[in-house]
Write an enzyme that holds these catalytic residues in place. Structure first.
Site, PDB file in Angstrom:
ATOM      1  N   ASN A  15       0.811  -1.226   0.000  1.00  0.00           N
ATOM      2  CA  ASN A  15       0.000   0.000   0.000  1.00  0.00           C
ATOM      3  C   ASN A  15       0.840   1.270   0.000  1.00  0.00           C
ATOM      4  OD1 ASN A  15      -2.890  -0.268   0.160  1.00  0.00           O
ATOM      5  ND2 ASN A  15      -2.526  -1.465   2.018  1.00  0.00           N
ATOM      6  N   ILE A  16       1.744   1.358   0.958  1.00  0.00           N
ATOM      7  CA  ILE A  16       2.559   2.578   1.060  1.00  0.00           C
ATOM      8  C   ILE A  16       3.520   2.640  -0.124  1.00  0.00           C
ATOM      9  CG2 ILE A  16       4.288   3.808   2.441  1.00  0.00           C
ATOM     10  CD1 ILE A  16       2.984   2.593   4.933  1.00  0.00           C
ATOM     11  N   ARG A  98       0.496  -1.566  17.819  1.00  0.00           N
ATOM     12  CA  ARG A  98       1.623  -1.769  16.878  1.00  0.00           C
ATOM     13  C   ARG A  98       2.693  -2.686  17.460  1.00  0.00           C
ATOM     14  NH1 ARG A  98       0.464   3.767  16.872  1.00  0.00           N
ATOM     15  NH2 ARG A  98      -0.451   4.569  14.949  1.00  0.00           N
ATOM     16  N   GLN A 112      17.495  -6.825   7.697  1.00  0.00           N
ATOM     17  CA  GLN A 112      17.777  -5.632   6.899  1.00  0.00           C
ATOM     18  C   GLN A 112      18.927  -4.807   7.475  1.00  0.00           C
ATOM     19  OE1 GLN A 112      13.905  -3.923   5.974  1.00  0.00           O
ATOM     20  NE2 GLN A 112      13.597  -5.552   4.468  1.00  0.00           N
ATOM     21  N   ASN A 131       6.131  -0.941  11.261  1.00  0.00           N
ATOM     22  CA  ASN A 131       5.856  -0.922  12.710  1.00  0.00           C
ATOM     23  C   ASN A 131       6.290  -2.196  13.441  1.00  0.00           C
ATOM     24  OD1 ASN A 131       4.692   1.607  13.266  1.00  0.00           O
ATOM     25  ND2 ASN A 131       2.853   1.006  12.107  1.00  0.00           N
ATOM     26  N   ASP A 159       2.566  11.449  12.646  1.00  0.00           N
ATOM     27  CA  ASP A 159       1.922  11.949  13.871  1.00  0.00           C
ATOM     28  C   ASP A 159       2.071  13.471  13.951  1.00  0.00           C
ATOM     29  OD1 ASP A 159       1.648   9.127  15.013  1.00  0.00           O
ATOM     30  OD2 ASP A 159       3.801   9.292  14.710  1.00  0.00           O
ATOM     31  N   ARG A 162      -0.275  15.006  11.550  1.00  0.00           N
ATOM     32  CA  ARG A 162      -1.651  14.888  12.069  1.00  0.00           C
ATOM     33  C   ARG A 162      -1.914  15.953  13.127  1.00  0.00           C
ATOM     34  NH1 ARG A 162      -1.182   8.274  12.642  1.00  0.00           N
ATOM     35  NH2 ARG A 162      -2.049   7.776  10.584  1.00  0.00           N
ATOM     36  N   HIS A 187       6.163   5.898  18.288  1.00  0.00           N
ATOM     37  CA  HIS A 187       5.050   5.929  17.318  1.00  0.00           C
ATOM     38  C   HIS A 187       4.060   4.851  17.757  1.00  0.00           C
ATOM     39  CE1 HIS A 187       2.680   6.163  13.717  1.00  0.00           C
ATOM     40  NE2 HIS A 187       2.943   4.916  13.415  1.00  0.00           N
ATOM     41  N   SER A 238      -3.227   3.431   7.128  1.00  0.00           N
ATOM     42  CA  SER A 238      -2.972   4.659   6.354  1.00  0.00           C
ATOM     43  C   SER A 238      -1.910   4.374   5.299  1.00  0.00           C
ATOM     44  CB  SER A 238      -2.499   5.762   7.292  1.00  0.00           C
ATOM     45  OG  SER A 238      -1.279   5.384   7.890  1.00  0.00           O
TER      46      SER A 238
HETATM   47  P1  NAD Z   1       1.214  -3.747   3.028  1.00  0.00           P
HETATM   48  O1  NAD Z   1       0.943  -5.082   3.612  1.00  0.00           O
HETATM   49  O2  NAD Z   1       0.246  -3.155   2.076  1.00  0.00           O
HETATM   50  O3  NAD Z   1       2.629  -3.763   2.295  1.00  0.00           O
HETATM   51  C1  NAD Z   1       3.763  -4.286   2.905  1.00  0.00           C
HETATM   52  C2  NAD Z   1       4.579  -4.926   1.816  1.00  0.00           C
HETATM   53  O4  NAD Z   1       5.800  -5.341   2.393  1.00  0.00           O
HETATM   54  C3  NAD Z   1       3.908  -6.166   1.191  1.00  0.00           C
HETATM   55  O5  NAD Z   1       3.830  -6.002  -0.208  1.00  0.00           O
HETATM   56  C4  NAD Z   1       4.849  -7.298   1.583  1.00  0.00           C
HETATM   57  O6  NAD Z   1       4.960  -8.283   0.580  1.00  0.00           O
HETATM   58  C5  NAD Z   1       6.160  -6.548   1.776  1.00  0.00           C
HETATM   59  N1  NAD Z   1       7.127  -7.241   2.629  1.00  0.00           N
HETATM   60  C6  NAD Z   1       6.893  -8.020   3.709  1.00  0.00           C
HETATM   61  N2  NAD Z   1       8.055  -8.488   4.203  1.00  0.00           N
HETATM   62  C7  NAD Z   1       9.033  -7.965   3.438  1.00  0.00           C
HETATM   63  C8  NAD Z   1      10.445  -8.091   3.443  1.00  0.00           C
HETATM   64  N3  NAD Z   1      11.079  -8.856   4.345  1.00  0.00           N
HETATM   65  N4  NAD Z   1      11.146  -7.439   2.509  1.00  0.00           N
HETATM   66  C9  NAD Z   1      10.519  -6.687   1.582  1.00  0.00           C
HETATM   67  N5  NAD Z   1       9.189  -6.542   1.512  1.00  0.00           N
HETATM   68  C10 NAD Z   1       8.450  -7.178   2.431  1.00  0.00           C
HETATM   69  O7  NAD Z   1       1.477  -2.759   4.259  1.00  0.00           O
HETATM   70  P2  NAD Z   1       1.560  -1.156   4.240  1.00  0.00           P
HETATM   71  O8  NAD Z   1       0.190  -0.599   4.460  1.00  0.00           O
HETATM   72  O9  NAD Z   1       2.359  -0.686   3.074  1.00  0.00           O
HETATM   73  O10 NAD Z   1       2.366  -0.891   5.609  1.00  0.00           O
HETATM   74  C11 NAD Z   1       3.700  -1.307   5.714  1.00  0.00           C
HETATM   75  C12 NAD Z   1       4.228  -1.049   7.132  1.00  0.00           C
HETATM   76  O11 NAD Z   1       4.211   0.349   7.432  1.00  0.00           O
HETATM   77  C13 NAD Z   1       3.377  -1.707   8.232  1.00  0.00           C
HETATM   78  O12 NAD Z   1       4.239  -2.221   9.235  1.00  0.00           O
HETATM   79  C14 NAD Z   1       2.565  -0.555   8.784  1.00  0.00           C
HETATM   80  O13 NAD Z   1       2.127  -0.780  10.092  1.00  0.00           O
HETATM   81  C15 NAD Z   1       3.606   0.547   8.709  1.00  0.00           C
HETATM   82  N6  NAD Z   1       3.125   1.933   8.779  1.00  0.00           N
HETATM   83  C16 NAD Z   1       3.851   2.802   9.524  1.00  0.00           C
HETATM   84  C17 NAD Z   1       3.479   4.133   9.600  1.00  0.00           C
HETATM   85  C18 NAD Z   1       4.246   5.121  10.446  1.00  0.00           C
HETATM   86  O14 NAD Z   1       3.746   6.242  10.652  1.00  0.00           O
HETATM   87  N7  NAD Z   1       5.449   4.817  10.930  1.00  0.00           N
HETATM   88  C19 NAD Z   1       2.354   4.571   8.895  1.00  0.00           C
HETATM   89  C20 NAD Z   1       1.631   3.639   8.128  1.00  0.00           C
HETATM   90  C21 NAD Z   1       2.032   2.305   8.082  1.00  0.00           C
HETATM   91  C1  LMR Z   2      -0.413   4.846  11.341  1.00  0.00           C
HETATM   92  O1  LMR Z   2      -0.097   5.555  12.282  1.00  0.00           O
HETATM   93  O2  LMR Z   2      -1.338   5.130  10.561  1.00  0.00           O
HETATM   94  C2  LMR Z   2       0.370   3.584  11.079  1.00  0.00           C
HETATM   95  O3  LMR Z   2       1.350   3.383  12.056  1.00  0.00           O
HETATM   96  C3  LMR Z   2      -0.474   2.392  10.873  1.00  0.00           C
HETATM   97  C4  LMR Z   2      -1.039   1.878  12.179  1.00  0.00           C
HETATM   98  O4  LMR Z   2      -0.886   0.691  12.454  1.00  0.00           O
HETATM   99  O5  LMR Z   2      -1.643   2.677  12.913  1.00  0.00           O
END
Ligand code: NAD
Ligand code: LMR
Length: 330
Positions: A15-16, A98, A112, A131, A159, A162, A187, A238
């Site tokens: 997604n992201i 999280r 990584q 996360n 955050d 927001r 976070h 998100s």
């Molecule tokens: P998603 O499931 O749509 O996409 C994650 C992708 O990562 C998938 O395509 C998956 O195949 C891939 N993946 C999994 N393991 C992997 C690896 N070892 N190496 C490479 N790719 C790998 O999820 P998303 O919505 O894109 O969210 C991704 C992460 O970001 C989640 O942990 C989510 O909680 C986090 N997030 C953090 C914040 C923040 O503010 N810090 C905000 C939003 C989401």
């Molecule tokens: C967010 O803050 O939107 C992301 O960290 C996704 C979550 O798990 O809340």
């Protein structure tokens, strides 16, 4: 900046990933004069989806994009990169915190960190989005002793954004008239969004809002719970707001925060504001010439102190849990 910069996005077909790639390739990450090569990593089951993403990027004809390395080979993805945007991991679902992702995602960040250490440029800058972001950044840092500790950061910019947006809507102003909020700590739902030093339309935010009950209750809990509220509404976490925040985070780190403004970033605690060394804690920072500095000498009242310590305690317990299952010594 000069030469071509190699920018890695992990989880590139998620997604992201889907939202962030056009922002990076169009120049919003490193500015309109910086050519880049995109490194995109996915896991093997998502190889075909990644190939679709690669084709779409090509079809955009971005002038700054000088190449694409779209791969499921981690070594190839991490080789010679200048910037790592580490998204790839599992997102939480409704009802989870999280930190419940730690055991699943922590091992990804161990791997990584090792890859960064072995194959990336020694001055690579790392932004962890996956996360629980702060503790994942700590894990990656622990496995990358060849890379300076200060090059590992966790994103709390979402955050921060927001909090700016909510103050703007409460006061009926544009978010460009809001500055210097602070996200302290993790976070997570213990983060402390602090408005005590924030400015709205040139006035201290507490005076501008003039509603201490709202600031201490609805405001804080809305920011702490915003990610969960979005998951409940969308059925997934998100994505484009996270992508924009990640771009803001890296952009400001490399190209500088605007004059007179700070931002919030999860960085290695160094004892500032009484937070012990050893966790990745979100602080107010000012960035210049590719480096960040924690803003110093802000007055901390008793109310803030308690919330800043509470979120530190949570980070410490996440660290203890992570170090124990990874077999690391503190
Ligand atoms: P998603 O499931 O749509 O996409 C994650 C992708 O990562 C998938 O395509 C998956 O195949 C891939 N993946 C999994 N393991 C992997 C690896 N070892 N190496 C490479 N790719 C790998 O999820 P998303 O919505 O894109 O969210 C991704 C992460 O970001 C989640 O942990 C989510 O909680 C986090 N997030 C953090 C914040 C923040 O503010 N810090 C905000 C939003 C989401
Ligand atoms: C967010 O803050 O939107 C992301 O960290 C996704 C979550 O798990 O809340």
């Amino acid at each position: 900046m000069d030469g071509i910069k190699r920018v890695l996005v992990t989880g590139a077909a998620g997604n992201i990933g889907y939202a962030i790639i056009p922002l990076i390739a169009s120049g919003q990450l490193l500015g309109p004069d910086q050519p880049i090569i995109l490194h995109l990593l996915e896991i093997p089951p998502c190889k075909e989806r990644l190939e679709g993403v690669r084709m779409e990027i090509e079809d955009c004809c971005f002038p700054l994009l000088k190449g694409i390395v779209a791969t499921t080979d981690s070594k190839e993805a991490f080789t010679d990169i200048d910037i790592a945007i580490l998204v790839g991991s599992v997102p939480r679902t409704a009802g989870m915190e999280r930190k419940e992702l730690l055991s699943k995602n922590g091992t990804i960040f161990r791997e990584q960190g090792t890859l960064l250490n072995q194959y990336s440029k020694k001055n690579v800058k790392v932004a962890v989005i996956g996360n629980p972001a702060n503790t994942n950044a700590l894990i990656a840092q622990a496995y990358a002793p060849n890379i300076p500790k200060e090059n590992f950061t966790a994103m709390t910019r979402l955050d921060h954004n927001r909090a700016c947006a909510l103050l703007a809507s409460k006061t009926g102003t544009s978010y460009s008239n809001v500055k210097n909020v602070i996200i302290w700590g993790n976070h997570s739902s213990t983060q402390y969004p602090d408005v005590r030093h924030a400015v709205v339309n040139g006035k201290n935010a507490i005076e501008a809002i003039n509603d201490d009950t709202w600031l201490k209750n609805e405001f804080i809990s809305c920011i702490q719970q915003r990610g969960a509220t979005i998951i409940k509404a969308r059925g997934m976490s998100s994505a484009f707001s996270a992508a924009v925040a990640a771009v803001n985070h890296v952009h400001d780190w490399i190209l500088g925060t605007p004059e007179g403004k700070w931002t919030s970033m999860g960085v290695s605690s160094d004892g500032s504001y009484g937070i012990p060394v050893g966790v990745i804690y979100s602080y107010p920072v000012i960035c210049k010439y590719g480096k960040y500095e924690i803003v110093q000498n802000l007055k901390i009242d008793e109310y803030s102190r308690a919330l800043m310590d509470k979120t530190y305690e949570e980070l410490l317990s996440e660290k203890t849990e992570a170090y124990s299952f990874l077999g690391l010594s503190a």
